[in-house]
Design a protein around this motif. Structure first.
Motif, PDB file in Angstrom:
ATOM      1  N   ALA A  20       0.835  -1.204   0.000  1.00  0.00           N
ATOM      2  CA  ALA A  20       0.000   0.000   0.000  1.00  0.00           C
ATOM      3  C   ALA A  20       0.870   1.254   0.000  1.00  0.00           C
ATOM      4  O   ALA A  20       0.572   2.232  -0.710  1.00  0.00           O
ATOM      5  CB  ALA A  20      -0.939  -0.003   1.200  1.00  0.00           C
ATOM      6  N   ALA A  21       1.945   1.236   0.775  1.00  0.00           N
ATOM      7  CA  ALA A  21       2.858   2.386   0.789  1.00  0.00           C
ATOM      8  C   ALA A  21       3.501   2.575  -0.579  1.00  0.00           C
ATOM      9  O   ALA A  21       3.634   3.713  -1.065  1.00  0.00           O
ATOM     10  CB  ALA A  21       3.931   2.189   1.867  1.00  0.00           C
ATOM     11  N   LEU A  22       3.889   1.478  -1.216  1.00  0.00           N
ATOM     12  CA  LEU A  22       4.481   1.548  -2.556  1.00  0.00           C
ATOM     13  C   LEU A  22       3.480   2.127  -3.561  1.00  0.00           C
ATOM     14  O   LEU A  22       3.827   2.995  -4.368  1.00  0.00           O
ATOM     15  CB  LEU A  22       4.941   0.159  -3.002  1.00  0.00           C
ATOM     16  CG  LEU A  22       5.550   0.052  -4.392  1.00  0.00           C
ATOM     17  CD1 LEU A  22       6.838   0.874  -4.476  1.00  0.00           C
ATOM     18  CD2 LEU A  22       5.818  -1.401  -4.732  1.00  0.00           C
ATOM     19  N   MET A  27       1.366   6.648  -6.755  1.00  0.00           N
ATOM     20  CA  MET A  27       0.284   7.595  -7.029  1.00  0.00           C
ATOM     21  C   MET A  27       0.791   9.033  -6.923  1.00  0.00           C
ATOM     22  O   MET A  27       0.476   9.876  -7.762  1.00  0.00           O
ATOM     23  CB  MET A  27      -0.876   7.401  -6.029  1.00  0.00           C
ATOM     24  CG  MET A  27      -1.758   6.234  -6.322  1.00  0.00           C
ATOM     25  SD  MET A  27      -3.013   5.915  -5.042  1.00  0.00           S
ATOM     26  CE  MET A  27      -3.554   7.515  -4.548  1.00  0.00           C
ATOM     27  N   TRP A  28       1.551   9.294  -5.877  1.00  0.00           N
ATOM     28  CA  TRP A  28       2.062  10.647  -5.640  1.00  0.00           C
ATOM     29  C   TRP A  28       2.977  11.101  -6.770  1.00  0.00           C
ATOM     30  O   TRP A  28       2.853  12.210  -7.282  1.00  0.00           O
ATOM     31  CB  TRP A  28       2.775  10.686  -4.297  1.00  0.00           C
ATOM     32  CG  TRP A  28       3.291  12.038  -3.953  1.00  0.00           C
ATOM     33  CD1 TRP A  28       4.574  12.490  -4.068  1.00  0.00           C
ATOM     34  CD2 TRP A  28       2.536  13.135  -3.447  1.00  0.00           C
ATOM     35  NE1 TRP A  28       4.665  13.783  -3.659  1.00  0.00           N
ATOM     36  CE2 TRP A  28       3.416  14.213  -3.274  1.00  0.00           C
ATOM     37  CE3 TRP A  28       1.188  13.303  -3.132  1.00  0.00           C
ATOM     38  CZ2 TRP A  28       3.001  15.438  -2.791  1.00  0.00           C
ATOM     39  CZ3 TRP A  28       0.786  14.531  -2.641  1.00  0.00           C
ATOM     40  CH2 TRP A  28       1.685  15.573  -2.488  1.00  0.00           C
ATOM     41  N   TRP A  29       3.924  10.234  -7.151  1.00  0.00           N
ATOM     42  CA  TRP A  29       4.904  10.603  -8.177  1.00  0.00           C
ATOM     43  C   TRP A  29       4.293  10.680  -9.569  1.00  0.00           C
ATOM     44  O   TRP A  29       4.647  11.546 -10.357  1.00  0.00           O
ATOM     45  CB  TRP A  29       6.054   9.612  -8.192  1.00  0.00           C
ATOM     46  CG  TRP A  29       7.043   9.809  -7.092  1.00  0.00           C
ATOM     47  CD1 TRP A  29       7.143  10.882  -6.254  1.00  0.00           C
ATOM     48  CD2 TRP A  29       8.062   8.913  -6.692  1.00  0.00           C
ATOM     49  NE1 TRP A  29       8.149  10.712  -5.354  1.00  0.00           N
ATOM     50  CE2 TRP A  29       8.745   9.496  -5.597  1.00  0.00           C
ATOM     51  CE3 TRP A  29       8.466   7.658  -7.120  1.00  0.00           C
ATOM     52  CZ2 TRP A  29       9.814   8.894  -4.963  1.00  0.00           C
ATOM     53  CZ3 TRP A  29       9.528   7.061  -6.486  1.00  0.00           C
ATOM     54  CH2 TRP A  29      10.193   7.668  -5.421  1.00  0.00           C
ATOM     55  N   LEU A  35      -5.102   4.635  -9.050  1.00  0.00           N
ATOM     56  CA  LEU A  35      -4.491   3.593  -8.215  1.00  0.00           C
ATOM     57  C   LEU A  35      -5.046   3.613  -6.791  1.00  0.00           C
ATOM     58  O   LEU A  35      -4.755   2.715  -5.999  1.00  0.00           O
ATOM     59  CB  LEU A  35      -2.971   3.761  -8.173  1.00  0.00           C
ATOM     60  CG  LEU A  35      -2.211   3.455  -9.467  1.00  0.00           C
ATOM     61  CD1 LEU A  35      -0.732   3.791  -9.312  1.00  0.00           C
ATOM     62  CD2 LEU A  35      -2.382   1.997  -9.851  1.00  0.00           C
ATOM     63  N   ALA A  36      -5.863   4.605  -6.470  1.00  0.00           N
ATOM     64  CA  ALA A  36      -6.463   4.680  -5.135  1.00  0.00           C
ATOM     65  C   ALA A  36      -7.297   3.443  -4.836  1.00  0.00           C
ATOM     66  O   ALA A  36      -7.360   2.989  -3.689  1.00  0.00           O
ATOM     67  CB  ALA A  36      -7.315   5.940  -5.005  1.00  0.00           C
TER      68      ALA A  36
END
Length: 143
Positions: A20-22, A27-29, A35-36
């Motif tokens: 999930a962190a990956l 998603m951020w980058w 991808l949510a």
């Protein structure tokens, strides 16, 4: 209540939260907010399969995942035999159909196998196979 035990699914939690962190970083980058859905799914899987609670009462075996999702019951009168068993690693975790049995597991390879009068076979994963098997044998009066 004759027996009550909760096994933590530590590996499941860690793997799902790391993934999930990956996904969150991706998603951020990338700005791919679609991808949510994957992120939400991974967090839900971590929550649901965070633990497996097994209870043996005077008349039934009950088990459920996490905070109470997917609760299952088997009347003790339906249990024909009980045995501590060891699963193969490829049987996986969660709710699985294996060759000839259904497995409920959050961590580890140990389980208690129930052969029911209906000829169905259930395997309940546990880090206390001897304790669960003994509680079932005593409560259900089976071998």
């Amino acid at each position: 209540m004759q027996y009550h035990h909760t096994q933590r699914g530590t590996l499941t939690i860690v793997v799902c939260l790391l993934l999930a962190a990956l996904v969150a970083v991706m998603m951020w980058w990338s700005g791919q907010w679609q991808l949510a859905a994957v992120l939400i799914l991974l967090i839900a899987v971590a929550a649901v399969f965070s633990s497996l609670t097994v209870e043996v009462s005077d008349n039934e075996l009950r088990w459920h995942f996490g905070p109470g999702f997917w609760a299952y019951r088997v009347p003790l009168s339906e249990i024909q035999t009980v045995a501590a068993v060891r699963n193969h690693w490829w049987n996986g975790f969660g709710i699985r159909m294996g060759t000839g049995f259904r497995l409920y597991n959050v961590s580890g390879l140990d389980a208690v196998e129930l052969r029911l009068k209906s000829s169905d076979v259930r395997r309940i994963g546990t880090d206390d196979p001897q304790g669960l098997a003994q509680a079932l044998k005593s409560a259900a009066h089976v071998g």
